[in-house]
Design an enzyme around this catalytic site. Structure first.
Site, PDB file in Angstrom:
ATOM      1  N   SER A 141       0.877  -1.179   0.000  1.00 11.96           N
ATOM      2  CA  SER A 141       0.000   0.000   0.000  1.00 11.96           C
ATOM      3  C   SER A 141       0.908   1.222   0.000  1.00 11.96           C
ATOM      4  CB  SER A 141      -0.841  -0.008   1.280  1.00 11.96           C
ATOM      5  OG  SER A 141      -1.479   1.236   1.465  1.00 11.96           O
ATOM      6  N   TYR A 154      -2.225  -1.163  10.479  1.00  7.14           N
ATOM      7  CA  TYR A 154      -2.232  -1.222   9.010  1.00  7.14           C
ATOM      8  C   TYR A 154      -0.952  -0.602   8.463  1.00  7.14           C
ATOM      9  CZ  TYR A 154      -4.023  -1.133   4.232  1.00  7.14           C
ATOM     10  OH  TYR A 154      -4.188  -1.354   2.871  1.00  7.14           O
ATOM     11  N   LYS A 158       2.143  -2.663   6.662  1.00  6.80           N
ATOM     12  CA  LYS A 158       2.352  -2.422   5.226  1.00  6.80           C
ATOM     13  C   LYS A 158       3.788  -1.942   4.972  1.00  6.80           C
ATOM     14  CE  LYS A 158      -1.597  -3.657   3.339  1.00  6.80           C
ATOM     15  NZ  LYS A 158      -1.691  -4.768   2.360  1.00  6.80           N
TER      16      LYS A 158
HETATM   17  N1  LIG Z   1      -8.727  -0.467  -1.134  1.00 11.35           N
HETATM   18  C1  LIG Z   1      -7.697   0.353  -0.913  1.00 11.35           C
HETATM   19  O1  LIG Z   1      -7.858   1.593  -0.841  1.00 11.35           O
HETATM   20  C2  LIG Z   1      -6.305  -0.214  -0.787  1.00 11.35           C
HETATM   21  C3  LIG Z   1      -5.216   0.689  -0.848  1.00 11.35           C
HETATM   22  C4  LIG Z   1      -3.925   0.189  -0.725  1.00 11.35           C
HETATM   23  C5  LIG Z   1      -3.719  -1.155  -0.566  1.00 11.35           C
HETATM   24  N2  LIG Z   1      -4.771  -2.023  -0.501  1.00 11.35           N
HETATM   25  C6  LIG Z   1      -4.493  -3.439  -0.326  1.00 11.35           C
HETATM   26  O2  LIG Z   1      -5.003  -4.138  -1.454  1.00 11.35           O
HETATM   27  C7  LIG Z   1      -5.256  -5.498  -1.075  1.00 11.35           C
HETATM   28  C8  LIG Z   1      -6.651  -5.868  -1.527  1.00 11.35           C
HETATM   29  O3  LIG Z   1      -7.584  -5.094  -0.777  1.00 11.35           O
HETATM   30  P1  LIG Z   1      -9.014  -4.643  -1.332  1.00 11.35           P
HETATM   31  O4  LIG Z   1      -9.082  -3.184  -1.168  1.00 11.35           O
HETATM   32  O5  LIG Z   1      -9.257  -5.270  -2.656  1.00 11.35           O
HETATM   33  O6  LIG Z   1      -9.930  -5.240  -0.172  1.00 11.35           O
HETATM   34  P2  LIG Z   1     -11.103  -6.330  -0.179  1.00 11.35           P
HETATM   35  O7  LIG Z   1     -11.573  -6.371   1.219  1.00 11.35           O
HETATM   36  O8  LIG Z   1     -12.044  -6.051  -1.285  1.00 11.35           O
HETATM   37  O9  LIG Z   1     -10.326  -7.693  -0.545  1.00 11.35           O
HETATM   38  C9  LIG Z   1      -9.449  -8.306   0.343  1.00 11.35           C
HETATM   39  C10 LIG Z   1      -9.620  -9.804   0.180  1.00 11.35           C
HETATM   40  O10 LIG Z   1      -8.615 -10.441   0.987  1.00 11.35           O
HETATM   41  C11 LIG Z   1      -9.220 -11.591   1.539  1.00 11.35           C
HETATM   42  N3  LIG Z   1      -8.515 -12.053   2.727  1.00 11.35           N
HETATM   43  C12 LIG Z   1      -8.348 -11.398   3.904  1.00 11.35           C
HETATM   44  N4  LIG Z   1      -7.691 -12.179   4.775  1.00 11.35           N
HETATM   45  C13 LIG Z   1      -7.427 -13.346   4.135  1.00 11.35           C
HETATM   46  C14 LIG Z   1      -6.787 -14.538   4.521  1.00 11.35           C
HETATM   47  N5  LIG Z   1      -6.297 -14.716   5.757  1.00 11.35           N
HETATM   48  N6  LIG Z   1      -6.665 -15.521   3.601  1.00 11.35           N
HETATM   49  C15 LIG Z   1      -7.161 -15.359   2.356  1.00 11.35           C
HETATM   50  N7  LIG Z   1      -7.796 -14.270   1.936  1.00 11.35           N
HETATM   51  C16 LIG Z   1      -7.934 -13.262   2.827  1.00 11.35           C
HETATM   52  C17 LIG Z   1     -10.653 -11.162   1.870  1.00 11.35           C
HETATM   53  O11 LIG Z   1     -11.506 -12.291   2.044  1.00 11.35           O
HETATM   54  C18 LIG Z   1     -10.987 -10.312   0.662  1.00 11.35           C
HETATM   55  O12 LIG Z   1     -11.623 -11.074  -0.355  1.00 11.35           O
HETATM   56  C19 LIG Z   1      -5.052  -5.561   0.443  1.00 11.35           C
HETATM   57  O13 LIG Z   1      -3.767  -6.077   0.720  1.00 11.35           O
HETATM   58  C20 LIG Z   1      -5.150  -4.102   0.864  1.00 11.35           C
HETATM   59  O14 LIG Z   1      -4.484  -3.869   2.078  1.00 11.35           O
HETATM   60  C21 LIG Z   1      -6.072  -1.576  -0.626  1.00 11.35           C
END
Ligand SMILES: NC(=O)c1ccc[n+]([C@@H]2O[C@H](COP(=O)([O-])OP(=O)(O)OC[C@H]3O[C@@H](n4cnc5c(N)ncnc54)[C@H](O)[C@@H]3O)[C@@H](O)[C@H]2O)c1
Length: 270
Positions: A141, A154, A158
């Site tokens: 992130s 978080y 990260k």
């Molecule tokens: N959405 C944002 O603004 C953002 C920004 C920067 C980084 N991220 C990162 O992007 C990645 C995806 O996030 P997203 O925004 O698509 O969120 P999301 O909640 O839509 O998807 C996250 C997925 O990870 C799965 N997950 C969580 N723990 C798990 C585990 N122990 N085993 C297997 N699967 C697991 C969840 O079931 C979910 O389907 C994450 O690492 C998040 O930290 C997101």
């Protein structure tokens, strides 16, 4: 620079693939001609439904990425039943802990955002190194390059993900294994669905759609880049942070004071 990765004909695994950025990555790699995409997520029904939606070249794998034995057997069985894994997107993530959070938030964040990448590195990178090819994409992130003011667990974990990805890139690059690190700012996904106008994630500016993040990831992998920045301005913020840490902290304090003002207006959601 890691070797360039192209999805055409590839076997790709995406953890957290049932939702948000992971789902968009899976969809985009299939469009790029991947032979198969293994959609790995922890809930069996959501994982199966996502794979069905993605079409016949998508296969569900129920997997909890914090379970090291399960990750090792997923790697072995995917390679036995399908083909050597060309790209593993270690993308699963959680939003746990407001402010300093509790120990359970630190534990969950550490296990998903750092240890899960260690688990797959142990199970898969030696296989890739032996083949002299393969790629790991770690979703960290922009919080891992800068900070995320709403949640210490978080932000800190990260940072750990970015540091680990750098370490792996250095240690495995000469073995022909590429490592890249995806560092978006805000993205519209279920994780951020409850963000109010005062969410610290909004400090970075406009939220992107998951498919835009996937587009940047595909281009960066094709170009063999380590750092994947769907919001290019994150590079500039990181430069400011490294050039003058005191000035950067002062700027972030002002931003936090502004957010607190907005929170008193009552829009705070997480
Ligand atoms: N959405 C944002 O603004 C953002 C920004 C920067 C980084 N991220 C990162 O992007 C990645 C995806 O996030 P997203 O925004 O698509 O969120 P999301 O909640 O839509 O998807 C996250 C997925 O990870 C799965 N997950 C969580 N723990 C798990 C585990 N122990 N085993 C297997 N699967 C697991 C969840 O079931 C979910 O389907 C994450 O690492 C998040 O930290 C997101």
């Amino acid at each position: 620079m890691p070797d360039a990765f192209t999805a055409d004909g590839a076997t790709v695994v995406v953890t957290g693939g049932a939702s948000g950025i992971g789902y968009a990555l899976a969809q985009r790699f299939l469009r790029e001609g991947a032979a198969r995409v293994l959609v790995a997520d922890r809930d069996p029904d959501r994982t199966r439904n996502a794979a069905i939606e993605l079409g016949e070249r998508a296969h569900p794998v129920t997997l909890d990425v914090t379970d090291e034995d399960a990750v090792a057997s997923a790697v072995a069985s995917i390679e036995e039943e399908h083909a050597p894994i060309d790209l593993w997107c270690s993308n699963a993530g959680v939003a746990a802990g407001d402010g300093l959070g509790g120990d359970a938030d630190w534990e969950a964040s550490w296990r998903v955002h750092v240890l899960a990448h260690v688990h797959v590195a142990r199970a898969l990178l030696p296989r890739m190194a032996e083949r002299g090819r393969g790629h790991l994409l770690v979703t960290a992130s922009a919080a891992g390059l800068l900070t995320q003011l709403d949640s210490a667990p978080y932000s800190v974990t990260k940072h750990g993900a970015v540091a680990l990805a750098e370490w792996l890139a250095i240690r495995y690059g000469d073995a022909g294994v590429g490592v890249s690190c995806l560092c978006p700012q805000g993205v519209h996904t279920p994780m951020t669905a409850g963000d109010g106008a005062d969410s610290a994630t909004r400090l970075g500016g406009a939220y992107l759609e998951p498919h835009e993040v996937a587009d940047t990831a595909v281009s960066a992998l094709r170009e063999g880049r380590f750092l994947v920045l769907p919001h290019p301005e994150a590079a500039e913020y990181e430069l400011h942070r490294s050039q003058d840490r005191d000035r950067w902290i002062a700027g972030m304090r002002r931003a936090w004071a502004k957010l607190r003002g907005a929170a008193q207006g009552g829009t705070r959601s997480r």
